[in-house]
Design a protein around this motif. Sequence first.
Motif, PDB file in Angstrom:
ATOM      1  N   LEU A  48       0.820  -1.220   0.000  1.00 53.21           N
ATOM      2  CA  LEU A  48       0.000   0.000   0.000  1.00 53.21           C
ATOM      3  C   LEU A  48       0.850   1.264   0.000  1.00 53.21           C
ATOM      4  O   LEU A  48       0.423   2.299  -0.484  1.00 53.21           O
ATOM      5  CB  LEU A  48      -0.952   0.009   1.196  1.00 53.21           C
ATOM      6  CG  LEU A  48      -2.058  -1.038   1.162  1.00 53.21           C
ATOM      7  CD1 LEU A  48      -2.920  -0.935   2.411  1.00 53.21           C
ATOM      8  CD2 LEU A  48      -2.902  -0.908  -0.082  1.00 53.21           C
ATOM      9  N   GLY A  49       2.041   1.173   0.524  1.00 48.17           N
ATOM     10  CA  GLY A  49       2.934   2.334   0.552  1.00 48.17           C
ATOM     11  C   GLY A  49       3.529   2.648  -0.806  1.00 48.17           C
ATOM     12  O   GLY A  49       3.917   3.775  -1.077  1.00 48.17           O
ATOM     13  N   ARG A  50       3.597   1.682  -1.707  1.00 44.55           N
ATOM     14  CA  ARG A  50       4.183   1.880  -3.027  1.00 44.55           C
ATOM     15  C   ARG A  50       3.125   2.332  -4.049  1.00 44.55           C
ATOM     16  O   ARG A  50       3.458   2.572  -5.190  1.00 44.55           O
ATOM     17  CB  ARG A  50       4.855   0.612  -3.509  1.00 44.55           C
ATOM     18  CG  ARG A  50       5.944   0.169  -2.589  1.00 44.55           C
ATOM     19  CD  ARG A  50       6.613  -1.067  -3.107  1.00 44.55           C
ATOM     20  NE  ARG A  50       8.043  -0.862  -2.965  1.00 44.55           N
ATOM     21  CZ  ARG A  50       8.896  -0.817  -3.957  1.00 44.55           C
ATOM     22  NH1 ARG A  50       8.506  -1.023  -5.183  1.00 44.55           N
ATOM     23  NH2 ARG A  50      10.173  -0.600  -3.749  1.00 44.55           N
ATOM     24  N   ARG A  51       1.889   2.398  -3.651  1.00 41.74           N
ATOM     25  CA  ARG A  51       0.810   2.777  -4.575  1.00 41.74           C
ATOM     26  C   ARG A  51       0.909   4.260  -4.914  1.00 41.74           C
ATOM     27  O   ARG A  51       0.987   5.099  -4.020  1.00 41.74           O
ATOM     28  CB  ARG A  51      -0.531   2.472  -3.922  1.00 41.74           C
ATOM     29  CG  ARG A  51      -1.710   2.658  -4.819  1.00 41.74           C
ATOM     30  CD  ARG A  51      -2.963   2.273  -4.122  1.00 41.74           C
ATOM     31  NE  ARG A  51      -3.066   3.028  -2.866  1.00 41.74           N
ATOM     32  CZ  ARG A  51      -4.111   3.012  -2.092  1.00 41.74           C
ATOM     33  NH1 ARG A  51      -5.128   2.264  -2.376  1.00 41.74           N
ATOM     34  NH2 ARG A  51      -4.137   3.726  -0.977  1.00 41.74           N
ATOM     35  N   PRO A  52       0.885   4.621  -6.189  1.00 40.22           N
ATOM     36  CA  PRO A  52       0.949   6.053  -6.539  1.00 40.22           C
ATOM     37  C   PRO A  52      -0.361   6.767  -6.179  1.00 40.22           C
ATOM     38  O   PRO A  52      -1.444   6.189  -6.251  1.00 40.22           O
ATOM     39  CB  PRO A  52       1.150   6.041  -8.049  1.00 40.22           C
ATOM     40  CG  PRO A  52       0.682   4.709  -8.507  1.00 40.22           C
ATOM     41  CD  PRO A  52       0.862   3.756  -7.346  1.00 40.22           C
ATOM     42  N   VAL A  53      -0.239   7.990  -5.794  1.00 44.68           N
ATOM     43  CA  VAL A  53      -1.400   8.793  -5.412  1.00 44.68           C
ATOM     44  C   VAL A  53      -1.936   9.497  -6.659  1.00 44.68           C
ATOM     45  O   VAL A  53      -1.184  10.166  -7.361  1.00 44.68           O
ATOM     46  CB  VAL A  53      -1.020   9.837  -4.344  1.00 44.68           C
ATOM     47  CG1 VAL A  53      -2.220  10.678  -3.969  1.00 44.68           C
ATOM     48  CG2 VAL A  53      -0.416   9.134  -3.134  1.00 44.68           C
ATOM     49  N   PRO A  54      -3.221   9.334  -6.956  1.00 47.85           N
ATOM     50  CA  PRO A  54      -3.771   9.966  -8.188  1.00 47.85           C
ATOM     51  C   PRO A  54      -3.895  11.463  -8.080  1.00 47.85           C
ATOM     52  O   PRO A  54      -3.975  12.068  -7.102  1.00 47.85           O
ATOM     53  CB  PRO A  54      -5.145   9.323  -8.340  1.00 47.85           C
ATOM     54  CG  PRO A  54      -5.456   8.627  -7.084  1.00 47.85           C
ATOM     55  CD  PRO A  54      -4.191   8.504  -6.311  1.00 47.85           C
TER      56      PRO A  54
END
Length: 54
Positions: A48-54
Amino acid sequence: MLHYAIVFFVIALIAAFFGFSGIAAGAVSIGKILFFVFLVLAVVSLLLGRRPVP
């Protein structure tokens, strides 16, 4: 969480050294559960920490 797992494993080692096999077995099982909960939470946090923020 990992700290508590290590503490329970140390307690199990000390109990096994002094011959308290029941207490050692209980501490090992609690330590295993805490360690696997730590692993699951670490993997989820990593993903979840590696997920890019839209």
